[in-house]
Design an enzyme around this catalytic site. Structure first.
Site, PDB file in Angstrom:
ATOM      1  N   MET A   3      -9.492   9.225   7.845  1.00  0.00           N
ATOM      2  CA  MET A   3      -9.718   9.755   6.484  1.00  0.00           C
ATOM      3  C   MET A   3     -10.634  10.972   6.455  1.00  0.00           C
ATOM      4  O   MET A   3     -11.500  11.102   5.601  1.00  0.00           O
ATOM      5  CB  MET A   3     -10.266   8.645   5.570  1.00  0.00           C
ATOM      6  CG  MET A   3      -9.290   7.502   5.376  1.00  0.00           C
ATOM      7  SD  MET A   3      -9.980   6.060   4.532  1.00  0.00           S
ATOM      8  CE  MET A   3     -10.742   5.175   5.897  1.00  0.00           C
TER       9      MET A   3
ATOM     10  N   ASP B 215       0.818  -1.205   0.000  1.00  0.00           N
ATOM     11  CA  ASP B 215       0.000   0.000   0.000  1.00  0.00           C
ATOM     12  C   ASP B 215       0.854   1.258   0.000  1.00  0.00           C
ATOM     13  O   ASP B 215       2.051   1.224   0.307  1.00  0.00           O
ATOM     14  CB  ASP B 215      -0.923   0.012   1.218  1.00  0.00           C
ATOM     15  CG  ASP B 215      -2.158  -0.846   1.023  1.00  0.00           C
ATOM     16  OD1 ASP B 215      -2.404  -1.280  -0.118  1.00  0.00           O
ATOM     17  OD2 ASP B 215      -2.888  -1.077   2.010  1.00  0.00           O
TER      18      ASP B 215
ATOM     19  N   LYS C 158      -3.465   3.057  -2.528  1.00  0.00           N
ATOM     20  CA  LYS C 158      -4.645   3.901  -2.625  1.00  0.00           C
ATOM     21  C   LYS C 158      -4.414   5.136  -1.773  1.00  0.00           C
ATOM     22  O   LYS C 158      -3.930   5.042  -0.651  1.00  0.00           O
ATOM     23  CB  LYS C 158      -5.900   3.181  -2.098  1.00  0.00           C
ATOM     24  CG  LYS C 158      -6.351   1.972  -2.903  1.00  0.00           C
ATOM     25  CD  LYS C 158      -7.555   1.329  -2.208  1.00  0.00           C
ATOM     26  CE  LYS C 158      -8.077   0.134  -2.988  1.00  0.00           C
ATOM     27  NZ  LYS C 158      -8.732   0.543  -4.231  1.00  0.00           N
TER      28      LYS C 158
END
Length: 272
Positions: free
Chosen positions: A163, A34, A55
């Protein structure tokens, strides 16, 4: 046909990976990693082929269907494939989709747990997520839905939002609408677990003020009991000496001598 090891890299610095995770990484023929995993982790698997499948929010990202297909393809061609995820692989790591893809292809897998960003953020500020008599519950929440809608709730004494770094002002409004008092303490930590981690203290009403400080950095927002200052701590004495100031902590990026060993010496529970 091989197997897939889901390895949790921990947040930030390479030395936050678990010993089991480091040993699993040393076995890899291929590593699908990642975006937020420390490049220093490559030292644990120099023999492996490393494939970037990262991502990042509001940035170019590898599609989940592409990652699923790559896992199946590589597992059919190699003995050991490691899927390396930041934090803990089971917390907002899209683990379910990847497990289903492997199950459909009848490929065995193992999961190595790790440290999630909420734990690193709490360590960064020296404030426990749980508090005796005041913080009996903790909720881990992704602020963004699949459709990109910002959401907030009040479901625990301490709510940790992942996030939400680019929408802190909007999150403040959502928190107020969800019933949080305007004076509720909030701790914002970006790049938790890294040597360049930043933390700032706010309340729900002033959370938007953190936007510029943490702009463009992976950010965790802790709201409620777990963000409150420690009661009874000798703040004045500690702050007189910057070397021991309470909460002035960042995990260094030093790498430990974790001698790679096989997983054979550790209890295993394969899943198919």
């Amino acid at each position: 046909m091989g197997r897939v090891l889901f390895v949790s890299a921990g947040p930030g610095a390479a030395d936050l990976i678990t010993l089991r995770g480091a040993r699993a990484l040393a076995l890899a023929d291929v590593v699908l990693f990642d975006a937020l995993t420390d490049p220093a982790l490559r030292e644990f698997a120099p023999q492996a082929k490393w494939l970037d499948v990262g991502k990042r929010g509001f940035c170019h990202s590898t599609k989940q269907t592409t990652i699923n297909a790559a896992l199946v393809r590589e597992a059919k061609a190699h003995d050991v494939v490691v899927r390396l995820k930041g934090g803990d692989t089971s917390v907002f790591g899209r683990l379910e989709e990847e497990l289903l893809a492997l199950a459909e292809a009848h490929i065995p897998y193992e999961i190595v747990p790790g440290v999630t960003a909420a734990i690193a953020a709490a360590a960064q500020t020296g404030r426990p997520l749980t508090r005796r008599g005041a913080g009996r519950s903790v909720a881990l929440t992704t602020a963004m839905t699949r459709e990109g809608e910002l959401q907030a709730a009040r479901s625990a004494d301490t709510e940790v939002f992942y996030m939400a770094g680019q929408q802190l002002a909007a999150l403040s409004r959502r928190l107020l609408a969800a019933g949080w008092d305007a004076c509720t303490p909030v701790s914002v930590v970006s790049r938790a677990g890294c040597a360049d981690a930043l933390s700032s203290e706010h309340d729900v009403a002033s959370l938007g003020a953190a936007s510029m400080l943490h702009k463009g950095r992976p950010t965790v927002v802790i709201v409620g009991a777990g963000a409150a200052p420690l009661t009874g701590a000798p703040q004045g004495d500690l702050e007189a000496d910057p070397a021991v100031r309470l909460g002035d902590y960042a995990t260094p990026s030093s790498r430990q001598d974790l001698e790679p060993q096989g997983l054979e010496s550790l209890p295993q529970s394969p899943n198919v």
